[in-house]
Design an enzyme around this catalytic site. Structure first.
Site, short mmCIF file in Angstrom:
data_model
loop_
_atom_site.label_atom_id
_atom_site.label_comp_id
_atom_site.label_asym_id
_atom_site.label_seq_id
_atom_site.Cartn_x
_atom_site.Cartn_y
_atom_site.Cartn_z
N GLY A 12 0.79 -1.22 0.00
CA GLY A 12 0.00 0.00 0.00
C GLY A 12 0.83 1.27 0.00
N ASN A 14 1.59 3.02 -2.59
CA ASN A 14 0.89 3.98 -3.46
C ASN A 14 -0.32 4.57 -2.71
OD1 ASN A 14 1.95 4.12 -6.38
ND2 ASN A 14 2.11 1.96 -5.84
N ASN A 100 -5.26 2.53 -13.20
CA ASN A 100 -4.32 1.56 -12.65
C ASN A 100 -2.92 2.12 -12.86
OD1 ASN A 100 -3.35 -1.06 -11.69
ND2 ASN A 100 -2.63 -1.36 -13.78
N HIS A 102 0.91 0.91 -13.49
CA HIS A 102 1.71 -0.25 -13.87
C HIS A 102 3.19 0.16 -13.80
CE1 HIS A 102 2.76 -4.02 -15.75
NE2 HIS A 102 3.54 -3.37 -16.57
C1 GRF Z 1 4.21 -2.18 -6.87
O1 GRF Z 1 5.17 -3.06 -7.37
C2 GRF Z 1 3.70 -1.34 -7.97
O2 GRF Z 1 4.60 -1.34 -9.03
C3 GRF Z 1 2.46 -1.96 -8.45
O3 GRF Z 1 1.96 -2.70 -7.35
C4 GRF Z 1 3.03 -2.99 -6.46
C5 GRF Z 1 2.64 -2.76 -5.04
O4 GRF Z 1 2.57 -1.40 -4.78
N1 GRF Z 1 1.55 -0.93 -8.91
P1 GRF Z 1 2.13 -0.84 -3.33
O5 GRF Z 1 3.41 -0.61 -2.56
O6 GRF Z 1 1.27 -1.90 -2.68
O7 GRF Z 1 1.41 0.42 -3.61
#
Ligand code: GRF
Length: 198
Positions: A12, A14, A100, A102
C-alpha cells in the site's frame, strides 16, 4: 467532494502516497473505501489506522462486490497494486473512471503475468535503457486502457530488479497522485485511445 475508492493487494505504498496527498491538501478528495483481494495486505491496516472503511473480497464475484461496496457516489476507482482482473458490470458502470498504475512503460513489459518484481526482472534482462511507470484507464484487457501519464527512469547497467523496482516505485508515488489530481480537477479528456491533459 471528489470521492475515490482505492484497490490494493499489497503493502500500500501507493495508497500511502494518496493518503498523504489528501492530508496535505494536494488532493481535494476523500477516500471512501480501501478494498483488497488479500486479507493480509498491509494497506488494509494502513487504511484502518486512518479510519477509512475497508473491505476484503476474493473469488469470481470480486468485481460485483466492489461495485456494491463503492456505491453510487464514488467518482474514481484507483487500482494501486491491485492484482485481480476487474470485469463485468463494474467496468461498464465505471468506464474511464478506473485507473491503474503499472510499473513499466506500457505497451512494454505489461500484460498477463507482468506484475511486481517480474516486470523489473524482464526490463533488466532485456537490457533497455529506460523504464518507468504508466497510469492508464482500466478496461477489459490487462494493462490495455488509454494512457493517462507516464514517468521515466534510467535503467543502469548494474541494476538488479530490486534496484529498478525501488527507483520506479518513487515515480509511481508521484504519478498516481498527479493522475488522481488531474482527474479530480476535470483536466482529463479521453478521445478513443488518446488522453488530453487540459
Ligand atoms: C508495486 O510493485 C507497484 O509497481 C504496483 O503494485 C506494487 C505494489 O505497490 N503498482 P504498493 O506498494 O502496494 O502500492
Amino acid at each position: 467532494m471528489f470521492r475515490i475508492a482505492v484497490l490494493i493487494s499489497g503493502t500500500g505504498s501507493n495508497l500511502q502516497s494518496i493518503i498523504e496527498a489528501v492530508e496535505s491538501g494536494i488532493l481535494k478528495c476523500e477516500i471512501g473505501a480501501v478494498i483488497s483481494d488479500n486479507p493480509n495486505a498491509g494497506g488494509l491496516k494502513l487504511a484502518e489506522g486512518k479510519g477509512i472503511e475497508t473491505f476484503f473480497f476474493s473469488g469470481k464475484t470480486t468485481s460485483d462486490k466492489i461495485l456494491i461496496a463503492v456505491g453510487e457516489n464514488t467518482d474514481l476507482i484507483v487500482c494501486a497494486g491491485f492484482l485481480s482482473i476487474l470485469k463485468g458490470k463494474l467496468l461498464e458502470e465505471f468506464h474511464n473512471r478506473i485507473i491503474n498504475i503499472h510499473p513499466a512503460l506500457i505497451p512494454s513489459f505489461c500484460g498477463k503475468g507482468m506484475y511486481g518484481l517480474h516486470v523489473h526482472q524482464a526490463v533488466v534482462d532485456y537490457g533497455v535503457k529506460k523504464s518507468g511507470c504508466t497510469v492508464h484507464f482500466v478496461e477489459s484487457g490487462v494493462d490495455t486502457g488509454p494512457v493517462v501519464l507516464q514517468k521515466t527512469v534510467d535503467v543502469l547497467y548494474t541494476d538488479t530488479a530490486e534496484d529498478l523496482q525501488k527507483r520506479v516505485l518513487k515515480e509511481e508515488h508521484i504519478a498516481i497522485v498527479e493522475a488522481v489530481k488531474l482527474i479530480s480537477e476535470n483536466r482529463i479528456a479521453v478521445s478513443g485511445r488518446k488522453v488530453l491533459i487540459k
